[in-house]
Write an enzyme that holds these catalytic residues in place. Structure first.
Site, PDB file in Angstrom:
ATOM      1  N   LYS A   1      -6.373  10.529  -3.615  1.00 13.63           N
ATOM      2  CA  LYS A   1      -6.978   9.749  -4.610  1.00 13.63           C
ATOM      3  C   LYS A   1      -7.419   8.578  -4.003  1.00 13.63           C
ATOM      4  O   LYS A   1      -6.981   7.917  -2.832  1.00 13.63           O
ATOM      5  CB  LYS A   1      -5.791   9.337  -5.373  1.00 13.63           C
TER       6      LYS A   1
ATOM      7  N   TYR B   1      -9.531 -23.259   8.358  1.00 13.45           N
ATOM      8  CA  TYR B   1      -9.634 -24.044   6.922  1.00 13.45           C
ATOM      9  C   TYR B   1      -8.013 -24.480   6.600  1.00 13.45           C
ATOM     10  O   TYR B   1      -7.122 -23.988   6.981  1.00 13.45           O
ATOM     11  CB  TYR B   1      -9.825 -23.063   5.763  1.00 13.45           C
TER      12      TYR B   1
HETATM   13  C1  LIG Z   1       0.101   8.864  -4.936  1.00 11.79           C
HETATM   14  C2  LIG Z   1       0.981   9.964  -5.203  1.00 11.79           C
HETATM   15  C3  LIG Z   1       1.750  10.803  -4.491  1.00 11.79           C
HETATM   16  C4  LIG Z   1       1.640  10.602  -2.905  1.00 11.79           C
HETATM   17  O1  LIG Z   1       2.282   9.639  -2.308  1.00 11.79           O
HETATM   18  P1  LIG Z   1       2.743   9.146  -1.018  1.00 11.79           P
HETATM   19  O2  LIG Z   1       3.960   8.020  -1.210  1.00 11.79           O
HETATM   20  O3  LIG Z   1       1.456   8.492  -0.509  1.00 11.79           O
HETATM   21  O4  LIG Z   1       3.191  10.232  -0.279  1.00 11.79           O
HETATM   22  C5  LIG Z   1       2.534  11.827  -4.849  1.00 11.79           C
HETATM   23  N1  LIG Z   1       2.553  12.045  -6.234  1.00 11.79           N
HETATM   24  C6  LIG Z   1       1.881  11.071  -7.036  1.00 11.79           C
HETATM   25  C7  LIG Z   1       2.409  11.458  -8.425  1.00 11.79           C
HETATM   26  C8  LIG Z   1       1.163  10.266  -6.809  1.00 11.79           C
HETATM   27  O5  LIG Z   1       0.886   9.388  -7.678  1.00 11.79           O
END
Ligand SMILES: *Cc1c(COP(=O)(O)O)cnc(C)c1O
Length: 368
Positions: A44, A264
């Site tokens: 994702k 800055y």
């Molecule tokens: C993002 C996500 C994962 C992966 O989690 P990590 O901590 O990056 O391994 C797994 N299951 C769900 C439902 C997620 O949203």
């Protein structure tokens, strides 16, 4: 020579090199850590900022992919990905439900409104993951309602049976937190009176730290990108290899006198006469503006300290006693040789956010 061909000859100084073989190494580690489980590689948010299609195309050994949104899944299908794709947030309208079925996406169902859409919508068959909220308190059905929901799903002829069951861990990054095992117990208890074939619990932290969470499917995300999922730990402790190395170069070097202020707001004042390097990277590239003075930066592979505020296009570093340092010398912000977990800590954030935040101005280079 026209201006277009001139610009294409300039190689970007600020770049993210993506090491695809490191990503495959990390996937194999996920498999070895839980040899009886299938792997849903979580890609994702543009594969945590690494490039979703490039990562999907290198992870041939994954059994399935997971994304959060329908558009991400459709982009994978349109790029020719035929593996199972799990939609972690499922659908939230009839239009999305129809797309999910058309593109053969496996949908997570976590809310009554989705159940009603399924009951009301005529269409093609769809595969489902029923999500149980065992303590994350974000998405998922109440454990007490799971039996009833599963009976309702039985009645819907557009649902592919058997439905799979999942939950998500809230605190697995802390190996001493008792909540994780409570969540596992709550999950199995919620499905004990149901005929269940396939289940999924573990994220990266579950895979590497909690064997009790290993189920028929695991869902590694952050570990695939070579980042430790645990607090107070870095990738190298776990034999993970960093996938993204963010780098740039020096564009100026100057001698400043004791008492002169940098950047800055003049938030950093030289404590003595100092040699300062200016690096072509800033928050406009995704380098965190909240990185504190003292955040490590590699110049010519030697550790230096960030000084003063991060600007949009530049940061300043204390070159200390480095000899023979020159404009155009290479600088690493994180990745190989400099743990991103350490940078995240210095910027009061997590590596996930740094990786997702690299902007489009940065040139991505894929290496194998
Ligand atoms: C993002 C996500 C994962 C992966 O989690 P990590 O901590 O990056 O391994 C797994 N299951 C769900 C439902 C997620 O949203």
């Amino acid at each position: 020579m026209n201006s277009e061909s001139t610009t294409t000859q300039i190689s970007a100084t600020t770049k993210a090199v993506i090491n695809l073989s490191a990503c495959r190494h990390n996937l194999l580690l996920a498999k070895k850590s839980s040899p009886d489980s299938n792997v849903i590689a979580v890609i994702k948010a543009n594969a945590y900022g690494h490039g979703m299609l490039e990562i999907a195309n290198t992870l041939n050994e994954a059994d399935a992919f997971a994304v959060a949104r329908v558009a991400e899944a459709i982009a994978l299908r349109q790029a020719g990905i035929t593996k199972a794709i799990v939609l972690l947030e499922g659908f939230s309208s009839e239009a999305e439900l129809k797309l999910a079925s058309e593109y053969q996406l496996e949908c997570v169902i976590h809310h009554e409104s989705q159940l009603q859409l399924l009951e009301q919508t005529k269409g093609n068959a769809i595969a489902l993951w029923l999500k149980v909220d065992t303590g994350m308190h974000r998405l998922g059905f109440n454990p007490d309602d799971v039996k009833n929901i599963s009976q309702r799903l039985e009645q819907i002829d557009t649902v592919n049976h058997p439905v799979k069951y999942m939950t998500h861990l809230a605190n697995a990054d802390d190996k001493h937190d008792k909540k994780t095992l409570n969540q596992v117990n709550t999950f199995y208890k919620s499905i004990e009176d149901i005929t269940v074939e396939e289940t999924s619990i573990a994220n990266s932290a579950g895979i590497l730290g909690w064997p009790q969470t290993h189920a028929s499917w695991n869902r590694p995300g952050i570990m695939l990108y070579g980042v430790s999922p645990f607090i107070n730990s870095v990738a190298a402790d776990l034999n993970l290899k960093p996938v993204m190395t963010l780098s740039s170069s020096l564009i100026s070097i100057k001698q400043l006198k004791k008492g002169e202020a940098i950047g800055y707001g003049g938030s950093y004042v030289c404590e003595k006469d100092m040699t300062i390097g200016v690096v072509a990277i800033g928050y406009g590239d995704g380098y965190p503006r909240h990185a504190k003075t003292g955040t490590p930066v590699l110049v010519n592979n030697k550790r230096c300290a960030l000084v003063g505020r991060v600007s949009m296009d530049m940061i300043c570093v204390d070159l200390g006693e480095q000899k023979n340092v020159q404009v155009n010398d290479p600088v690493t912000l994180w990745g190989e040789g400099l743990a991103i977990e350490e940078i995240a800590e210095c910027a009061d954030t997590i590596a996930y956010e740094l990786l997702c935040g690299v902007t489009r101005r940065v040139e991505f280079i894929y290496s194998d």
